[in-house]
Scaffold this motif. Sequence first.
Motif, PDB file in Angstrom:
ATOM      1  N   GLN A 246       0.821  -1.199   0.000  1.00  0.00           N
ATOM      2  CA  GLN A 246       0.000   0.000   0.000  1.00  0.00           C
ATOM      3  C   GLN A 246       0.862   1.258   0.000  1.00  0.00           C
ATOM      4  O   GLN A 246       1.969   1.287   0.528  1.00  0.00           O
ATOM      5  CB  GLN A 246      -0.935   0.005   1.220  1.00  0.00           C
ATOM      6  N   ASN A 247       0.316   2.307  -0.636  1.00  0.00           N
ATOM      7  CA  ASN A 247       0.965   3.625  -0.698  1.00  0.00           C
ATOM      8  C   ASN A 247       2.333   3.584  -1.388  1.00  0.00           C
ATOM      9  O   ASN A 247       3.219   4.386  -1.076  1.00  0.00           O
ATOM     10  CB  ASN A 247       1.112   4.219   0.705  1.00  0.00           C
ATOM     11  N   GLN A 248       2.495   2.670  -2.316  1.00  0.00           N
ATOM     12  CA  GLN A 248       3.737   2.617  -3.090  1.00  0.00           C
ATOM     13  C   GLN A 248       3.757   3.758  -4.104  1.00  0.00           C
ATOM     14  O   GLN A 248       2.749   4.051  -4.747  1.00  0.00           O
ATOM     15  CB  GLN A 248       3.858   1.274  -3.816  1.00  0.00           C
ATOM     16  N   GLN A 249       4.887   4.389  -4.243  1.00  0.00           N
ATOM     17  CA  GLN A 249       5.030   5.528  -5.152  1.00  0.00           C
ATOM     18  C   GLN A 249       5.920   5.165  -6.338  1.00  0.00           C
ATOM     19  O   GLN A 249       6.946   4.504  -6.185  1.00  0.00           O
ATOM     20  CB  GLN A 249       5.612   6.740  -4.429  1.00  0.00           C
ATOM     21  N   ILE A 250       5.494   5.608  -7.526  1.00  0.00           N
ATOM     22  CA  ILE A 250       6.273   5.436  -8.744  1.00  0.00           C
ATOM     23  C   ILE A 250       6.479   6.814  -9.359  1.00  0.00           C
ATOM     24  O   ILE A 250       5.522   7.564  -9.545  1.00  0.00           O
ATOM     25  CB  ILE A 250       5.554   4.511  -9.749  1.00  0.00           C
TER      26      ILE A 250
END
Length: 373
Positions: A246-250
């Motif tokens: 969850q809340n992974q940023q790319i």
Amino acid sequence: VLQAHGSSLLNTIAAIPVSKRETDNANAHKGRMVRFGSFCKHHGLKAQDFQLLPPSTLTTIIVLYAIHVSTFYRGYTRLTDGTRGLCLKAIKEHCRAAADYMKAYGVKHDPRFTETQVAPQPNASYVHSLAWVFKRLNKTRINNIKQRPFPKEALNILCSLAQSVHENCLLSVVADLLSAGIHLGWRVNEYAQTDSTLNMAPDGLPFAVTTRDVAFADHKRNIINMDDQRVRLVIVTFRFQKNQEQNQQITLAQNNTTRCPVAVFRRLVARAIRLQAPFGLLGWHDGGPVHRLHISRAIKESVRRAGFSNDQLCHFDTHSVRIAAAVILFEQGMTSTFIKNRLRWKSDMYEEYFRDTEIIAFQHAKAVMTQFI
């Protein structure tokens, strides 16, 4: 017996060398792994099947095995209800052995639930759930053969058609969403809805990406307004994902192509604000939310216009965008770790999407020919 020999028995156990105890524990663990392998073999699950299944299904198999163990392995522990069976600690040991068995055959992550989630009901029936596992496995095998990557020429045709219509209409939104999907490899529920009803996440927001999940930054990652001329990066946050990261940023960088991710997300965010989309939903057009069916129809129509026959259209669907994102990076020589991290895979499932494309064929021929010049 305990009253008469309890102290001497404890002294005897304490006198056993630690190394021998560890050896006995290791042998017991191997025995549990063999027992899980027999369970899988009895139900038709092959060791190589584990690499085909997503993490959630692997966890389901382990929970089903835990139910099987607690139901049929009565053991010698007297439970609280007076019956004999396996205690929770023993069930956890069997689950741990099942997870290690899977990892021994190529699964690179721990497929277990947390310790509180592996405790099944002793009298639970697992036949229906086990049938669901086989259905999922069969579907995965068929899809791996059936689905193909979304062709680049089809995306070019779709974007060309979008330029001739109003920027708030469905076609324009779909073209921008699929262009972003080539960069992010996102799943269909991350930008489209199942129907007119919004798919809501536990935090009260839609599962799909909204304006609050998109940020624009300069080359030093300082967050700035999207209209600022210093914008060089776009940062997309995935609040909820299938892989539970969850809340992974790319972060995507600006480029000079017609599919520049910064320009694409500028249009998506500006459109959502202009149309006052609920929750700032990016997948929104002047007629409402973008449906999964909208995406599927647009993909098939653009593929048909790209010259594919009607018999081939069944090989292209919403997941073709995610496959295309993996194949493009693979064709450009990116490592498996790079593809896995950038396209947000937790398992090695992405390797099933690598296709025998024309570019790969030319690279293969070139590599071989260099040895004969």
